[in-house]
Write a protein that holds these residues in place. Structure first.
Motif, PDB file in Angstrom:
ATOM      1  N   PHE A 103       0.670  -1.102  -0.415  1.00 46.62           N
ATOM      2  CA  PHE A 103       0.008   0.142  -0.050  1.00 46.62           C
ATOM      3  C   PHE A 103       0.889   1.221   0.245  1.00 46.62           C
ATOM      4  N   ALA A 104       1.411   1.294   0.729  1.00 40.88           N
ATOM      5  CA  ALA A 104       2.826   2.914   0.947  1.00 40.88           C
ATOM      6  C   ALA A 104       3.516   3.178  -0.551  1.00 40.88           C
ATOM      7  N   ASP A 105       4.034   1.344  -0.847  1.00 44.07           N
ATOM      8  CA  ASP A 105       4.562   1.856  -1.828  1.00 44.07           C
ATOM      9  C   ASP A 105       3.394   2.427  -3.206  1.00 44.07           C
ATOM     10  N   THR A 106       2.243   1.879  -3.430  1.00 38.89           N
ATOM     11  CA  THR A 106       0.696   2.670  -3.841  1.00 38.89           C
ATOM     12  C   THR A 106       1.403   4.095  -3.992  1.00 38.89           C
ATOM     13  N   VAL A 107       0.976   4.276  -2.736  1.00 40.79           N
ATOM     14  CA  VAL A 107       1.016   5.928  -2.289  1.00 40.79           C
ATOM     15  C   VAL A 107       2.397   6.624  -3.418  1.00 40.79           C
ATOM     16  N   MET A 108       3.464   5.687  -2.680  1.00 41.77           N
ATOM     17  CA  MET A 108       4.982   6.451  -3.354  1.00 41.77           C
ATOM     18  C   MET A 108       4.950   6.650  -4.611  1.00 41.77           C
ATOM     19  N   GLU A 109       3.793   5.845  -5.541  1.00 43.47           N
ATOM     20  CA  GLU A 109       3.808   5.974  -6.936  1.00 43.47           C
ATOM     21  C   GLU A 109       3.125   6.804  -7.389  1.00 43.47           C
ATOM     22  N   HIS A 110       1.341   7.275  -6.646  1.00 47.86           N
ATOM     23  CA  HIS A 110       1.400   8.237  -6.572  1.00 47.86           C
ATOM     24  C   HIS A 110       1.099   9.261  -5.669  1.00 47.86           C
ATOM     25  N   ARG A 111       1.815   9.770  -5.452  1.00 46.16           N
ATOM     26  CA  ARG A 111       2.264  10.224  -4.492  1.00 46.16           C
ATOM     27  C   ARG A 111       1.686  11.402  -4.060  1.00 46.16           C
ATOM     28  N   SER A 112       0.973  12.641  -4.973  1.00 43.69           N
ATOM     29  CA  SER A 112       0.358  13.639  -4.977  1.00 43.69           C
ATOM     30  C   SER A 112      -0.646  13.428  -5.080  1.00 43.69           C
ATOM     31  N   SER A 113      -1.349  12.472  -5.844  1.00 47.76           N
ATOM     32  CA  SER A 113      -2.928  11.751  -5.689  1.00 47.76           C
ATOM     33  C   SER A 113      -2.786  11.100  -4.423  1.00 47.76           C
ATOM     34  N   GLY A 114      -2.150  11.073  -3.597  1.00 45.31           N
ATOM     35  CA  GLY A 114      -2.830  10.197  -2.799  1.00 45.31           C
ATOM     36  C   GLY A 114      -3.794  10.696  -1.289  1.00 45.31           C
ATOM     37  N   ASN A 115      -3.306  12.185  -1.888  1.00 45.69           N
ATOM     38  CA  ASN A 115      -4.975  12.566  -0.471  1.00 45.69           C
ATOM     39  C   ASN A 115      -5.883  12.248  -1.256  1.00 45.69           C
ATOM     40  N   LEU A 116      -5.972  12.048  -2.434  1.00 42.99           N
ATOM     41  CA  LEU A 116      -7.672  11.955  -2.742  1.00 42.99           C
ATOM     42  C   LEU A 116      -8.982  11.716  -1.923  1.00 42.99           C
ATOM     43  N   TYR A 117      -8.803  10.389  -1.464  1.00 40.51           N
ATOM     44  CA  TYR A 117      -9.180   9.685  -0.482  1.00 40.51           C
ATOM     45  C   TYR A 117      -9.785  11.045   0.919  1.00 40.51           C
ATOM     46  N   ARG A 118      -9.287  11.491   0.794  1.00 37.81           N
ATOM     47  CA  ARG A 118      -9.485  13.093   1.845  1.00 37.81           C
ATOM     48  C   ARG A 118     -11.340  13.483   1.601  1.00 37.81           C
ATOM     49  N   TRP A 119     -11.346  14.019   0.294  1.00 36.24           N
ATOM     50  CA  TRP A 119     -12.353  13.995  -0.873  1.00 36.24           C
ATOM     51  C   TRP A 119     -13.206  13.580  -0.970  1.00 36.24           C
ATOM     52  N   GLU A 120     -12.777  12.313  -1.169  1.00 36.25           N
ATOM     53  CA  GLU A 120     -14.139  11.366  -2.025  1.00 36.25           C
ATOM     54  C   GLU A 120     -15.246  11.256  -0.874  1.00 36.25           C
ATOM     55  N   ARG A 121     -15.312  10.497   0.163  1.00 34.17           N
ATOM     56  CA  ARG A 121     -16.520  10.653   0.569  1.00 34.17           C
ATOM     57  C   ARG A 121     -17.265  11.936   0.215  1.00 34.17           C
ATOM     58  N   ARG A 122     -17.419  12.789   0.024  1.00 34.22           N
ATOM     59  CA  ARG A 122     -17.792  13.837   0.309  1.00 34.22           C
ATOM     60  C   ARG A 122     -18.047  14.011  -1.256  1.00 34.22           C
ATOM     61  N   VAL A 123     -17.620  14.386  -2.432  1.00 38.42           N
ATOM     62  CA  VAL A 123     -17.604  14.322  -3.698  1.00 38.42           C
ATOM     63  C   VAL A 123     -18.236  13.240  -4.456  1.00 38.42           C
ATOM     64  N   LEU A 124     -18.142  11.878  -4.253  1.00 37.28           N
ATOM     65  CA  LEU A 124     -18.696  11.020  -5.648  1.00 37.28           C
ATOM     66  C   LEU A 124     -20.193  10.889  -5.450  1.00 37.28           C
ATOM     67  N   HIS A 125     -20.514  10.369  -5.963  1.00 38.37           N
ATOM     68  CA  HIS A 125     -22.062   9.868  -6.326  1.00 38.37           C
ATOM     69  C   HIS A 125     -22.361   8.403  -5.605  1.00 38.37           C
ATOM     70  N   ASP A 126     -23.054   7.994  -5.961  1.00 37.49           N
ATOM     71  CA  ASP A 126     -23.450   7.004  -4.717  1.00 37.49           C
ATOM     72  C   ASP A 126     -22.898   6.040  -5.296  1.00 37.49           C
ATOM     73  N   ALA A 127     -22.528   5.797  -6.650  1.00 39.09           N
ATOM     74  CA  ALA A 127     -22.343   4.434  -7.709  1.00 39.09           C
ATOM     75  C   ALA A 127     -20.819   4.461  -7.538  1.00 39.09           C
ATOM     76  N   ASP A 128     -20.445   5.790  -7.522  1.00 38.57           N
ATOM     77  CA  ASP A 128     -18.869   5.849  -7.999  1.00 38.57           C
ATOM     78  C   ASP A 128     -18.249   5.798  -6.517  1.00 38.57           C
ATOM     79  N   ARG A 129     -19.063   6.073  -5.568  1.00 39.17           N
ATOM     80  CA  ARG A 129     -18.648   5.963  -3.936  1.00 39.17           C
ATOM     81  C   ARG A 129     -18.649   4.988  -3.203  1.00 39.17           C
ATOM     82  N   THR A 130     -19.608   4.050  -3.897  1.00 35.88           N
ATOM     83  CA  THR A 130     -19.835   2.350  -3.331  1.00 35.88           C
ATOM     84  C   THR A 130     -18.894   1.634  -4.418  1.00 35.88           C
TER      85      THR A 130
END
Length: 400
Positions: A103-130
């Motif tokens: 998991f950490a290696d994937t975070v390092m590979e996508h380090r600049s985008s790793g914070n997407l999970y901070r916003w995903e729950r509020r922004v995503l529609h139900d189907a995408d959130r699922t």
């Protein structure tokens, strides 16, 4: 010499258009969304980063939401593939380390985008959130089962908490930009996360439901308190000045008498939090005699701040992208000063740690504390502090 016509230039551009343009757009969008957040990002920002026009971007994604959902899907798929590739092992501790390292290696590979999970729950529609939730839930359950196998006598609430904590530590490189090689960083944070298996958690008294306390009487303080609650619940960009005013019985004009803008309210709240974190350092150090005691005291004070005001911690994690550049840079400078102070005591307690490794561990400890209190009502400060201190000290024998 024959001059080139616009048609010639367009034809040449078409010929050199990369075949993986969609992937380039998606990768760039992931980084921009991860840095600025969904609401603060414009499609033109992404197009400029890629080096194309906005109409060219629309050939691949119909709108900003579609691009964001695809970016989150891309990150989730990467995590799922990396973790699914970790084979079962007889030793649950070793398997846990391997899962967290993947998991950490994937975070390092996508380090600049790793914070997407901070916003995903509020922004995503139900189907995408699922879809992304399914990946997250599966990972949480695997971590929890391994923690249960390694520490079979822990109660379920603590195994759930440890699953969140270990994942938070492994994800922490996405919250900062301290330079370290990918392999070394992956090893550092995965090893630190596994240390949480050894935490000797304090006995916490049962928490009784307490009625809400008194609200501030002053108008400015009332506005600030109401705004923090609304920002945490709905997100900064979804809250209007009229909403804030209504929460304290004022028209928008009444709010503007105290703050010139909604951004000014956010900045005031975040500055107050940053100042409290800075002040807590001096208080914590005044109560310690050794470097080890300093780290235990620092994590105790910081955990109290987090538990006392989880709303502001949620905003601090995901709302800074809305700040003006001046406030944002100044806040980051103050945060770096605090991190450097903590890191100094990590190195003194653990001389084998480099300064970079110490700063990595400090960010992991801070990230863990924030993640444990946001969205997890009832967690107490001593429990958070025990986990946070274990990351810095490399052992869990200080909880009692």
């Amino acid at each position: 010499m024959t001059s080139r016509t616009p048609a010639d230039a367009a034809a040449q551009h078409a010929r050199i258009r990369p075949s993986d343009r969609r992937e380039i757009v998606l990768r760039t969008a992931s980084d921009v969304f991860g840095t600025r957040g969904y609401a603060a990002t414009r499609l033109t920002d992404i197009a400029e980063e890629v080096g194309i026009s906005a109409p060219a971007l629309y050939r691949h994604f119909s709108n900003k939401y579609d691009l964001f959902a695809a970016a989150v899907d891309r990150l989730s798929e990467g995590v799922d593939a990396a973790v699914s590739g970790v084979a079962h092992r007889d030793d649950p501790r070793e398997e846990l380390r391997a899962v967290l390292a993947a998991f950490a290696d994937t975070v390092m590979e996508h380090r600049s985008s790793g914070n997407l999970y901070r916003w995903e729950r509020r922004v995503l529609h139900d189907a995408d959130r699922t879809r992304t939730r399914d990946v997250r839930v599966a990972l949480h359950r695997r971590l929890r089962s391994l923690i249960e196998a390694a520490r079979p006598n822990l109660p379920r609430p603590l195994t759930d908490l440890l699953a969140v904590a270990t994942l938070s530590v492994a994800a922490s490189p996405a919250t900062h930009r301290i330079a370290m090689g990918r392999r070394a960083a992956t090893e550092l944070v995965s090893t630190a996360a596994v240390t949480l298996l050894d935490v000797d958690f304090p006995d916490s008294p049962p928490t009784a439901d307490r009625p809400p306390g008194l609200a501030p009487a002053g108008r400015r303080e009332s506005i600030l308190a109401a705004a923090v609650t609304l920002f945490a619940q709905r997100g900064f960009h979804e809250v209007t000045v009229e909403d804030i005013g209504a929460a304290v019985g004022l028209p928008a004009s009444g709010v503007y008498r105290h703050f010139e803008s909604k951004v000014a309210i956010l900045a005031a709240a975040l500055w107050r939090t940053a100042d409290r974190a800075t002040d807590a350092v001096a208080v914590a150090l005044s109560q310690a005699q050794t470097p080890r005691e300093a780290l235990v005291s620092l994590t105790a004070r910081y955990s109290e701040l987090c538990v006392d005001d989880p709303d502001i911690m949620a905003i601090y994690l995901s709302g800074t992208g809305a700040l003006d550049d001046g406030d944002l840079h100044a806040l980051r400078r103050q945060q770096r000063t605090t991190v450097d102070e903590w890191a100094t005591w990590v190195v003194r307690a653990r001389p084998e740690c480099s300064n970079a490794a110490a700063r990595y561990l400090v960010h992991a400890s801070l990230n863990l504390a924030s993640d444990l209190v946001t969205g997890r009502p009832g967690v107490d400060a001593p429990t958070v502090a025990a986990a946070s201190a274990a990351i810095l000290l490399g052992d869990g024998a200080h909880g009692r």
